[in-house]
Design a protein around this motif. Sequence first.
Motif, PDB file in Angstrom:
ATOM      1  N   GLY A   1       0.826  -1.210   0.000  1.00 57.24           N
ATOM      2  CA  GLY A   1       0.000   0.000   0.000  1.00 57.24           C
ATOM      3  C   GLY A   1       0.851   1.247   0.000  1.00 57.24           C
TER       4      GLY A   1
ATOM      5  N   GLY B   1       2.840   4.340   1.091  1.00 56.47           N
ATOM      6  CA  GLY B   1       3.553   4.710   2.310  1.00 56.47           C
ATOM      7  C   GLY B   1       4.184   3.541   3.051  1.00 56.47           C
TER       8      GLY B   1
ATOM      9  N   GLY C   1       6.874   1.969   2.205  1.00 55.20           N
ATOM     10  CA  GLY C   1       8.333   1.990   2.125  1.00 55.20           C
ATOM     11  C   GLY C   1       8.918   1.423   0.843  1.00 55.20           C
TER      12      GLY C   1
ATOM     13  N   THR D   1       9.156   2.773  -2.262  1.00 61.24           N
ATOM     14  CA  THR D   1      10.027   3.722  -2.957  1.00 61.24           C
ATOM     15  C   THR D   1      11.339   3.891  -2.200  1.00 61.24           C
TER      16      THR D   1
HETATM   17  N1  LIG Z   1      12.787  12.028   2.901  1.00 55.03           N
HETATM   18  C1  LIG Z   1      11.854  11.590   3.775  1.00 55.03           C
HETATM   19  N2  LIG Z   1      11.739  12.169   4.990  1.00 55.03           N
HETATM   20  C2  LIG Z   1      10.820  11.736   5.870  1.00 55.03           C
HETATM   21  N3  LIG Z   1       9.967  10.738   5.655  1.00 55.03           N
HETATM   22  C3  LIG Z   1      10.022  10.126   4.463  1.00 55.03           C
HETATM   23  C4  LIG Z   1      10.960  10.520   3.459  1.00 55.03           C
HETATM   24  N4  LIG Z   1      10.792   9.730   2.378  1.00 55.03           N
HETATM   25  C5  LIG Z   1       9.778   8.893   2.697  1.00 55.03           C
HETATM   26  N5  LIG Z   1       9.328   9.117   3.942  1.00 55.03           N
HETATM   27  C6  LIG Z   1       8.262   8.386   4.629  1.00 55.03           C
HETATM   28  O1  LIG Z   1       8.539   7.027   4.537  1.00 55.03           O
HETATM   29  C7  LIG Z   1       7.350   6.301   4.288  1.00 55.03           C
HETATM   30  C8  LIG Z   1       7.529   5.415   3.096  1.00 55.03           C
HETATM   31  O2  LIG Z   1       7.620   6.203   1.950  1.00 55.03           O
HETATM   32  P1  LIG Z   1       7.704   5.596   0.492  1.00 55.03           P
HETATM   33  O3  LIG Z   1       8.861   4.670   0.456  1.00 55.03           O
HETATM   34  O4  LIG Z   1       7.715   6.701  -0.465  1.00 55.03           O
HETATM   35  O5  LIG Z   1       6.336   4.809   0.384  1.00 55.03           O
HETATM   36  P2  LIG Z   1       5.682   4.108  -0.876  1.00 55.03           P
HETATM   37  O6  LIG Z   1       5.574   2.687  -0.482  1.00 55.03           O
HETATM   38  O7  LIG Z   1       4.342   4.725  -1.016  1.00 55.03           O
HETATM   39  O8  LIG Z   1       6.546   4.329  -2.061  1.00 55.03           O
HETATM   40  C9  LIG Z   1       6.227   7.305   4.123  1.00 55.03           C
HETATM   41  O9  LIG Z   1       5.458   7.300   5.300  1.00 55.03           O
HETATM   42  C10 LIG Z   1       6.931   8.605   3.957  1.00 55.03           C
HETATM   43  O10 LIG Z   1       6.215   9.620   4.589  1.00 55.03           O
END
Ligand SMILES: Nc1ncnc2c1ncn2[C@@H]1O[C@H](COP(=O)(O)OP(=O)(O)O)[C@@H](O)[C@H]1O
Lengths: 381, 301, 279
Positions: free
Chosen positions: A41, A43, A45, A47
């Motif tokens: 889903g 957020g 992690g 990405t």
């Molecule tokens: N540079 C950052 N600083 C703070 N929090 C981050 C940063 N990058 C991502 N996050 C947090 O880490 C979590 C995972 O993000 P992400 O990997 O982008 O999720 P997704 O699975 O949707 O791709 C999210 O809750 C996001 O808010």
Amino acid sequence: MSETSPLISIRGITKSFGNFIAVDNIDLDINEGELFVLLGGSGCGKTTLLRMLAGFEKPTSGTISIEGSDMTGVEPYARPVNMMFQSYALFPHMSVERNVGYGLKREGVARAERKKRVDEMLEMVELEQFSKRKPHQLSGGQRQRVALARCLIKRPKVLLLDEPLGALDKRLREQTQFELMKLQDRLGTTFVVVTHDQEEAMTLATRIAVMDQGKFVQVGTPAEIYEMPQSRFVADFIGSINMIDGVVKSISGNTLTIHAESDDANYTVESNDQIEIGDQVSLAIRPEKIHVDAYDADNNSNPSEQKSDNTDKTDNRFIGTISEMAYLGGTSTLRVTTRGGRVFQVTSTNRKRHLTGKHDLDWDDQVEISFSPSNAIVLKS
Amino acid sequence: MSHRISDWLQSHWKEILLWVPFAWLLFFFLTPFFIVIKISIAEPLIASPPFSALLEWGDGLLPGVSATIDNYAYLWEDPLYVKTYFNSLQIASVCTVFCLLIGYPMAYGIVRANGNWKLILLLLVMLPFWSSFLLRVYAWMGILADQGTINDVLLWLGLIDKPVRLLYTEFAVYVGIVYTYLPFMILPLYANLEKLDFSLNDAAADLGARPTTTFFTVTVPLTWPGIVAGCLLVFIPATGEFVIPDLLGGGNVLMIGRVLSSEFNANRDWPVASAVAVVLLIVLVVPMMLYHRVQAHESNS
Amino acid sequence: MYGKRSKFLTTCLLLGFTFLYLPIILMAIYSFNYSRLLPVWGGWSTRWYKELFNSPEVWQATLLSLKIACLTATIAMILGTMAGIAIVRVRKFRGRTLFTGMISAPLVMPEVITGLSLLLLFITLQQTIGWPQRRGMTTITIAHITFAMAFVAIIIQSRLTSSDRSLEEAASDLGAKPFRVLFDITLPMLAPGMIAGWLLAFTLSLDDLIIASFVTGPGSTTLPMLIYSRIRLGLKPDINALATVMIGVVAIVVLIAGLLMYLQARRSRAAAKAEAMDS
Ligand SMILES: Nc1ncnc2c1ncn2[C@@H]1O[C@H](COP(=O)(O)OP(=O)(O)O)[C@@H](O)[C@H]1O
Ligand SMILES: [Mg+2]
């Protein structure tokens, strides 16, 4: 599975932003030639994990190695991986040609050679006639192909794709999924794809990792994930499923009888897991694995007791009423409420053509539903 | 050789990027303030010929030795200075309020205008901003003069029978400041309103709020940063304004920028002029920090 | 403009723009007045324009102002861009608060203070190291750069924070080292902001009276200084003519820029439409 050493090996990788843990102690091996999908889903992690592979985020702890060499401290520009960004990140001030050729130029490939390879690449993604255009003069699908070409021309060991089809509309997305697979098959490049779309994951993947809150909850082939989910989360996340909570009443061989208190019914199911009498378990059954038949109350005066008594050990058979029904063309989705009050979601295939608009099954009809013990899954809760 | 330079650039470009402008500002922006402070605590006695004064001051390396607070005491004791500071602050605040009252509806109107109108109206606000400040003040001299446009019109209408004095009054200074600083109010407000999601207004209306209620409970709170930035962009420079009180107020309006300039240029009393500047800076340091915070907040979000 | 709902807004805009433009228009009209006594109408004439263009003083001051403005704009653009990038991209360094403070202070700093402090600096320098020997164009330019670079830095900073970081990451992913990324991606991305910054610095410099009059020396009279010395004592018809010319030039430039922006917006809208039909 892997006699040869894995292409990517991730050990205990963790990434935290302040107090928040985005990726939590993950171990993973990815082999050469795989099309590996990270599914989860928004957020969870995905990405962040991908960006650590590309080198844009430094892991808080843990190591990543690619082809056996440790990537810690290796800058993004020096890694043998390339990433296709969710936004494509095409350089707006460069033509398609220059965008695609950018990576080769940085490698110091000579002009003539570069031109040749760019042309080849553009031909492969069918964009030859657009080579002089700027990104903003392209459609969404064309931009996606430019982004792909720009990565692939570098012949990376691993291509990382973050929601590669997320920006496309549904029809284009389905078509592009197959193109992506063909391309991967032809080049043999290892792909790591991030998506939140479970159908897309099932279509593309040779292997899927389902992620939740920074952790892997299950890693396996699409069939394993679908047919043998190891947790309620995975079972729920992939496709739809009926969940029945109960207590193990008896065990004979690999056949369990589970008693569910809410509808006071017994269910039989096969399982090879270590389970003991008295354990709290959940039984999960997919909607399409449930049989549904019209039930004629006149022919069978007291069927429910009779039949369920007779077939209790081999089959799960219940009488119910169709409380809801959705005609989806190829299939219909029914909600059947049993006499015990449990609601089952059932998928039935529409084999016959219904010209009159009247189906053999309809709202409020009495039906008999059944499923075989081997088709149900037991999940320890 | 060139290879080594490029290697060096590769690894140090961030430092260069940072330190060139940083050093410039340290030298040409920060150092001068310390010099101003030092001169403001120098002996007034040595001020008569400004050049030699500085040399003497340069000899006493420890400013503590020759330091004096006489200049500040002088400012405090002479009621003229105190009055001038208060007058400047009062004029600046009143003008800020008027700018806000005129500027907010205009910014709102521009944001709500459709398509091409928006661009045109925005350009019309920018145009005076890009054209000479001095000449815009000058334009008002022609309007407010004894034989200027306003008096002409009033005479012609028969409302008055001899010209009213408008130019070289406090009124003229108010008009001049509001006029020249209006774009500084409109532009930050516009930038802020532009980001506003106007479906919020519809949502508020849908929930039963009347337009005025919506405006004060939804729009104003959400554009607060723009309001603060706009007000400070008017208030702070207006407090230290020199040209407008000089040209439109004649000698009749006391404002601190004018006093500073005349202490410096006419009286050649540099220590006192420096002290006036230091006090002005102290008076404005709170609004300036506030502005800095709003600015930093905006660029972070 | 908005339909009947907002008569109020339309009225506000009309009144507001009248307030902004009426003085300028009246000034322009009076520039064609024959009479030397400005408020008295003596018939149409271009006499003051002729006088204006024949005045060597005006030409000299204009030339000096333009020279200073060009130099200021160019150097302020370079320094301001560096500062803007540094603030956004170099996250941690000692003196960061001081640096950002010094970037935003000139935006609101009363000019009398900036002017006074810079003059005192130049005098101190002259007495200690003998430079600058005489004040004039160099000192004015330095002073202008100092406050104009802050405006450029703010523009660059806001463009950079709102820009898409993934473009730079993509370049680095494709093998470009950080310094290369700066030139290939970041600077082209910032180009519109840099142009806007250049123009802003140019106008700020051209418009400045107070700082320039503090730090100037004998013989260096910029255009605003010339205008100021003439209008201090009352209305001067040749200044009306000068004002009309200057505002006219700015209006034409802004109009052309606006037209270009409009055409570009229309072109990209058309492109978007074409793309929508494509797929
Ligand atoms: N540079 C950052 N600083 C703070 N929090 C981050 C940063 N990058 C991502 N996050 C947090 O880490 C979590 C995972 O993000 P992400 O990997 O982008 O999720 P997704 O699975 O949707 O791709 C999210 O809750 C996001 O808010
Ligand atoms: Mg993501």
